[in-house]
Structures are given as structure tokens and as C-alpha cells.
Design an enzyme around this catalytic site. Structure first.
Site, PDB file in Angstrom:
ATOM      1  N   HIS A   1      -2.403   8.081   6.247  1.00 51.50           N
ATOM      2  CA  HIS A   1      -2.692   6.790   5.618  1.00 51.50           C
ATOM      3  C   HIS A   1      -4.089   6.345   6.044  1.00 51.50           C
ATOM      4  O   HIS A   1      -4.866   5.898   5.216  1.00 51.50           O
ATOM      5  CB  HIS A   1      -1.628   5.778   6.027  1.00 51.50           C
TER       6      HIS A   1
ATOM      7  N   CYS B   1       0.811  -1.219   0.000  1.00 61.25           N
ATOM      8  CA  CYS B   1       0.000   0.000   0.000  1.00 61.25           C
ATOM      9  C   CYS B   1       0.845   1.270   0.000  1.00 61.25           C
ATOM     10  O   CYS B   1       0.299   2.373   0.004  1.00 61.25           O
ATOM     11  CB  CYS B   1      -0.953  -0.015   1.180  1.00 61.25           C
TER      12      CYS B   1
ATOM     13  N   GLU C   1      -0.622   5.291  13.788  1.00 56.58           N
ATOM     14  CA  GLU C   1      -0.403   6.532  13.052  1.00 56.58           C
ATOM     15  C   GLU C   1      -0.776   7.758  13.900  1.00 56.58           C
ATOM     16  O   GLU C   1      -0.078   8.777  13.864  1.00 56.58           O
ATOM     17  CB  GLU C   1      -1.213   6.529  11.755  1.00 56.58           C
TER      18      GLU C   1
ATOM     19  N   LYS D   1      -9.588   7.839   2.756  1.00 58.73           N
ATOM     20  CA  LYS D   1     -10.156   6.494   2.622  1.00 58.73           C
ATOM     21  C   LYS D   1     -11.583   6.413   3.166  1.00 58.73           C
ATOM     22  O   LYS D   1     -12.306   5.470   2.849  1.00 58.73           O
ATOM     23  CB  LYS D   1      -9.252   5.475   3.322  1.00 58.73           C
TER      24      LYS D   1
ATOM     25  N   PHE E   1       1.885  -3.422   3.897  1.00 53.89           N
ATOM     26  CA  PHE E   1       2.230  -4.741   4.432  1.00 53.89           C
ATOM     27  C   PHE E   1       3.693  -5.033   4.107  1.00 53.89           C
ATOM     28  O   PHE E   1       4.193  -4.692   3.037  1.00 53.89           O
ATOM     29  CB  PHE E   1       1.359  -5.813   3.796  1.00 53.89           C
TER      30      PHE E   1
ATOM     31  N   HIS F   1     -10.020   1.899   0.316  1.00 53.38           N
ATOM     32  CA  HIS F   1      -8.574   1.656   0.284  1.00 53.38           C
ATOM     33  C   HIS F   1      -8.207   0.968  -1.033  1.00 53.38           C
ATOM     34  O   HIS F   1      -8.533  -0.212  -1.235  1.00 53.38           O
ATOM     35  CB  HIS F   1      -8.180   0.780   1.469  1.00 53.38           C
TER      36      HIS F   1
END
Length: 408
Positions: free
Chosen positions: A302, A162, A313, A331, A395, A336
Site C-alpha cells: 500500500h 483507499c 505495513e 505511489k 480510512f 495516491h
């Protein structure tokens, strides 16, 4: 200090629609694009954020080469064409040897992989498409954009999950500043919504399961967040050296002033809860830009709406940026889009700097009580933004932060 580069063009294709204006207007409205997805019927999670284009309409937009492309590559081609037009460039006139294409992707042709696997099992080897490999490999968005626009410079496809879009922008910036090209088309594309990938994300507990309230499912930084909604799309940015843009008489939309990357080296899917890797990436981007933390006016987070990701975050932002810059997380509106997310959010950060307007986080009234951050909610906020950072985390522990500033 690494020299800034000019962002002279943008192209966007998202669940909010075609073109930069459609996506910008939607995120400023703060209304989710999530809806029931017939292709996911019967699965535990049967909703997503899809582009509002039929397959036929998408193919018509791409043109005569659409038959050979995976869905995600078509997205990239359309976004790249818009970005080039926006930059005032003409591929018929440019020196293609000096144009680079760096288009990231996390998964490649996810739907196409499943379809060809089904054909093999149900119909036999002779019914598998001879195009199977170019349909599924993750570099074909970059390849097809290069072919479509006759760009003969370096062509690459970073895959950092991502964070792929942000990585692509970083790589493209480096190609420009090391003299390997004069124009770089940088971004990412992803079409991850298939039955297998949806089930895979559901099995790891990453997806929201609000099947009865799908438009309220993605709720970054909310106390009751329970995961993300899969989306799709693409974004492409045109990067040029600032002196080259000035010589063309082009006023940049914004400047890319710093890039930072670091790895968690911790877990395949879970973010490190001390967020040290993300902090290193953020501090590296600021150092490269010669910015102090208190110089940051705004954070495009994010913000996936997962319990662990948002907690880490929020702690990172509060620790490194204690002056509480404004925070948004698109998002909530767009879902996403995995590998494409970092490029889409970088483009939105450019628009925030240009318009000096912060889009609200959809489905958020107030951040979770334990988060000491200034989330923009309910309505867009007008703000004199001079510098902003865009976070991307993937990831595998990939952390990439882009620092951007308003063009003077």
C-alpha cells in the site's frame, strides 16, 4: 479453498498516461509524475499527480455522453473499454445479462461537488446543475460503465476508502464464483484532486509538504517520508472463471487465487500500529489461496509514504513474511489515487507476474533503517515471480489483500 479466477483483461488510466503500457513503463522507470497544480494555487500544498490529458481531450475520448459525467466516471468508462478490448470481448455480441460491473470509489464527484456548492452560494439555487446528484454520488462510475457497455448483470460500487478497488475485485470474484454472472468488470476510479479535499488531507497531516521538490515528495518507506501526494485515475480488470476463459481460447494475464478482508476497529483515520487487522486480511488471502507465507515471492505494498502507515505495513511484512520477498510501492510514481489505488495496484501486480519484473520504488535509495524488508530501489528487478500479494488499507480501518499467481 476458493477456486481461482482468470484475469483476462486490463485497462488503466493514470497520471502516467492512457493505457496499460504507459503506466507500466512509467512505474518501471521509477520517475514521479508529481508536478505543480494550477487548480491548487494558494493552498499550503499546491502540487499533485494529475492525468496528462486536457479536459477537452478526456471528453473527446469518452464521446457524446461525457457532458453528463463527473471526471472520475469518465476515467472508469475509458479504463473499462480498454479492459474489455484487452480481454478480446465484444459488448455488441455478449449476453449483457451475464456481465457484472463492480467499480469502487471513495469520494465520488469531488470537484463537481465543490463547483455546485460554489454556484449555490455565489449565483443562487437556479444556477445549480440539475445533474448535481448524479455527478457527485459514488456509484455513477459503475452505472456509466454498465450503460456504456450494455452490461445488465449486477452493478455495484463498494466504498471502503483507499481499499475500494481491492474490495470491488473481491466482490466481483464472489459474483463470478456464485454463478451470478459469467464476466465481471472489476476496478475503481477516483478524481479526488480538488481544493477542498486537498485542504482536508493537508489538515489531517496526510500530505507531503515538499513544495520545493515535488517530484521527490512521495517516498514510500524512506526514513524522511512526510506524507503522500494526491493522484487520480482508474483501473478495470476483466474477471472470468478459468474454464470459461479456456473455452474462449484466452490465456489469462494472471490468476486471482485469494482475497482477504478484515477491519482494524480502532480509529477513523490512523492505522492500528499492531497491524492486526491487516495481518488477518493477509493471512485470510493466503489461506484461501492455499499458500504458506513463504510461498509469497513479491508484495505490492500500500506504501502511502506516511510515517504511521508505512511503519505499520513494514512491520506487518517483516512479521508475516520473514523470508523477505521483494517489495514495491507505485505511489512514489503515481501518487495516491485514494479509492482507485487498490485496483491500479492490483493491475500492476498482474503485470509484474506476467513480465516477471518488479518496478522500483521512486525516490527511495534504501528503506528506513528500522524496516527489515527488501524494497526494490533505483532500477527494476527481474525476478521469477510465481505468487504475489497486493495490499490495500483504507480510512475506517478497512484492510483488503489480494493474492495473485502467474498463469501457467
Amino acid at each position: 479453498m476458493t477456486a481461482p479466477v482468470a484475469i483476462t483483461g486490463l485497462g488503466l488510466l493514470t497520471p502516467a498516461g492512457e493505457g496499460v503500457d504507459a503506466t507500466w513503463n512509467a512505474v518501471c522507470a521509477g520517475v514521479s509524475t508529481a508536478g505543480p497544480d494550477p487548480a491548487l494555487t494558494g493552498l499550503p500544498v499546491d502540487f499533485s499527480c494529475r492525468l496528462p490529458l486536457s479536459q477537452d481531450a478526456l471528453d473527446q475520448r469518452v464521446g457524446r455522453t461525457a457532458w453528463r459525467m463527473a471526471r472520475y466516471a469518465k476515467f472508469a468508462v475509458l479504463a473499462a473499454r480498454e479492459a474489455v478490448r484487452d480481454a478480446g470481448l465484444d459488448p455488441r455480441a455478449w449476453n449483457g445479462d451475464r456481465v457484472a460491473v463492480v467499480i469502487g470509489c471513495g469520494l465520488g464527484g469531488a470537484t463537481e461537488r465543490e463547483e455546485q456548492g460554489r454556484r449555490l452560494e455565489e449565483l443562487g439555487a437556479d444556477m445549480v446543475s440539475a445533474l448535481t446528484i448524479p455527478l457527485i454520488i459514488p456509484n455513477m462510475a459503475a452505472g456509466e460503465v454498465s450503460i456504456d457497455l450494455k452490461a445488465h448483470g449486477p452493478s455495484m460500487a463498494p466504498a471502503t476508502a483507499c481499499a475500494s478497488g481491492a474490495t470491488a475485485i473481491t466482490v466481483a470474484r464472489d459474483l463470478l464464483l456464485t454463478g451470478q454472472c459469467d464476466v465481471a468488470l472489476a476496478g475503481a476510479a477516483e478524481a479526488p484532486i480538488s481544493r477542498l479535499t486537498t485542504t482536508g488531507f493537508w489538515r489531517m497531516g496526510a500530505l507531503s509538504q515538499r513544495t520545493n521538490t515535488v517530484t521527490g515528495a512521495s517516498r514510500p518507506f524512506a526514513a524522511d517520508r512526510d506524507g503522500f501526494v494526491l493522484g487520480e485515475g482508474a483501473a478495470v480488470l476483466v474477471l472470468e472463471r478459468t474454464e470459461d476463459a479456456a473455452a474462449r481460447g484466452i490465456r489469462p494475464r494472471a490468476l486471482l487465487v485469494g482475497c482477504g478482508s478484515a477491519s482494524d476497529a480502532y480509529h477513523p483515520t490512523a492505522p492500528a500500529q499492531d497491524a492486526n487487522g491487516a495481518e488477518k486480511a493477509l493471512r485470510a488471502a493466503l489461506t484461501e489461496a492455499r499458500l504458506a507465507p513463504h510461498d509469497v515471492d513479491h508484495v505490492n505494498a500500500h506504501g502511502t509514504s506516511t510515517p504511521l502507515g508505512d511503519a505499520g505495513e513494514a512491520a506487518l511484512i517483516a512479521r508475516v513474511l520473514p523470508h523477505r520477498p521483494s517489495v514495491t510501492a507505485p505511489k512514489g510514481v503515481l501518487g495516491h489515487s485514494c479509492g482507485a489505488a487498490g485496483a491500479i495496484e492490483a493491475a500492476l501486480t498482474v503485470l509484474t507476474l506476467q513480465h516477471r519484473r518488479i518496478p522500483p520504488i521512486a525516490n527511495l535509495t534504501a528503506p528506513a533503517p528500522e524496516f527489515d524488508i527488501d524494497c526494490v530501489t533505483k532500477q527494476p528487478r527481474d525476478q521469477q515471480v510465481e505468487t504475489a500479494v497486493s495490499h490495500s488499507f483504507g480510512f475506517g480501518g478497512h484492510n483488503v489483500v489480494l493474492a495473485l499467481s502467474r498463469a501457467s
